[in-house]
Design an enzyme around this catalytic site. Structure first.
Site, PDB file in Angstrom:
ATOM      1  N   ASP A  56       0.832  -1.213   0.000  1.00  0.00           N
ATOM      2  CA  ASP A  56       0.000   0.000   0.000  1.00  0.00           C
ATOM      3  C   ASP A  56       0.865   1.261   0.000  1.00  0.00           C
ATOM      4  OD1 ASP A  56      -2.348   1.415  -0.030  1.00  0.00           O
ATOM      5  OD2 ASP A  56      -2.758   1.185   2.117  1.00  0.00           O
TER       6      ASP A  56
ATOM      7  N   ASN B 164     -10.999  -2.540  -5.168  1.00  0.00           N
ATOM      8  CA  ASN B 164     -10.240  -1.615  -6.027  1.00  0.00           C
ATOM      9  C   ASN B 164     -10.909  -1.371  -7.391  1.00  0.00           C
ATOM     10  OD1 ASN B 164      -6.988  -2.788  -4.855  1.00  0.00           O
ATOM     11  ND2 ASN B 164      -8.152  -1.023  -4.151  1.00  0.00           N
TER      12      ASN B 164
END
Ligand code: IPE
Ligand code: IPE
Ligand code: MG
Length: 256
Positions: free
Chosen positions: A25, A73
């Site tokens: 991330d 996502n």
């Protein structure tokens, strides 16, 4: 890597994790800090992927799982999703020979069928080309969501009970594990998340029941081999009790 070389890095060869999983991330923030488009962060992030795969192979860590794209996502702007898909395709093709050469088997966890055709093709070609490799397994979590995975397993199990292939009483932890996308893969020993977020974001919820968690503030594109080794040395100092008491008995079982 030989034992002596691992010792020189401060690592105990006997206590390396078998399975490391990483929530990669911080690509967007890395780009933002440099006033760049988020996609530049993803591009730089794919270099960190290469570095980590190589490091795991060298350290003889047999299994690495990388969270590359979650079911959630898909909600990102179409231009970012499409750039990520193109990067994935590029990675899957460009790393094929390297994986073949280094004995790395590629495996995809997630809804492969939801990915664009060309990405699916690249993934299948690399999985086929590396399928017989045994030195290390690289699992790419693509369009992966733990809840979806558990829901899928529940449906398969319900179907088996309905047809009589399985009885309700036969359903146990192991049977559930065997019906997840990760069937046959050991549970992660260590889950690393970069970018300082303290959450799992729908990643390996069932499998991480007893994983050691390590959160680093480093943004994924800045992640290095030396930070990885540092995290492994911390991991080796942890006392993994699995719900039991601290081991205070010598190996012959006599009281100390
Ligand atoms: C991780 O970086 C990559 C994916 C989720 C695909 P992000 O894109 O989430 O980066 P941040 O969290 O916005 O910084
Ligand atoms: C988790 O990161 C997913 C991947 C690394 C692929 P996100 O950036 O999507 O997670 P949240 O939104 O911060 O929870
Ligand atoms: Mg993020």
């Amino acid at each position: 890597m030989k034992s002596d070389d691992l010792h020189a890095l401060g690592l105990d060869p006997e206590r390396l994790p078998v399975h490391v999983a990483v929530i990669m991330d911080g690509n967007g923030r890395w780009a933002k800090k440099r006033l760049l488009n988020r996609v530049k962060g993803h591009e730089k992030g794919s270099e960190s992927v290469r570095i980590l795969v190589k490091a795991c192979r060298e350290l003889s860590i047999p299994c690495l799982t990388l969270y590359a794209f979650s079911t959630e996502n898909w909600a990102r702007p179409p231009s970012e999703v499409s750039a990520l898909m193109q990067l994935l395709k590029k990675f899957l093709s460009s790393e094929r020979d390297e994986m073949k050469k280094n004995g790395i088997r590629l495996n995809v966890l997630g809804q492969l069928e939801k990915l664009p055709e060309d990405v699916q093709r690249a993934a299948r070609e690399t999985m086929d080309a590396t399928g017989s490799n045994t030195q290390m397994t690289l699992n790419l979590a693509l369009s992966y969501g733990s809840r979806q995975e558990i829901t899928d397993a529940a449906k398969i199990l319900a179907g088996k009970v309905k047809t009589g292939e399985l009885t309700v009483d036969e359903i146990c932890d192991q049977v559930i594990s065997d019906h997840l996308y990760t069937a046959g893969i050991p549970d992660p020993d260590l889950v690393i998340r970069t970018s300082g977020e303290f959450r799992l974001s729908n990643f390996l919820l069932w499998q991480s029941a007893y994983a050691e968690l390590f959160i680093t503030p480093t943004l994924w594109p800045d992640f290095t081999r030396s930070e990885f080794i540092d995290i492994l040395t911390h991991y080796q100092k942890r006392d993994r009790r699995f719900g039991n008491v601290e081991c205070s008995m010598p190996s012959d079982g006599s009281p100390q």
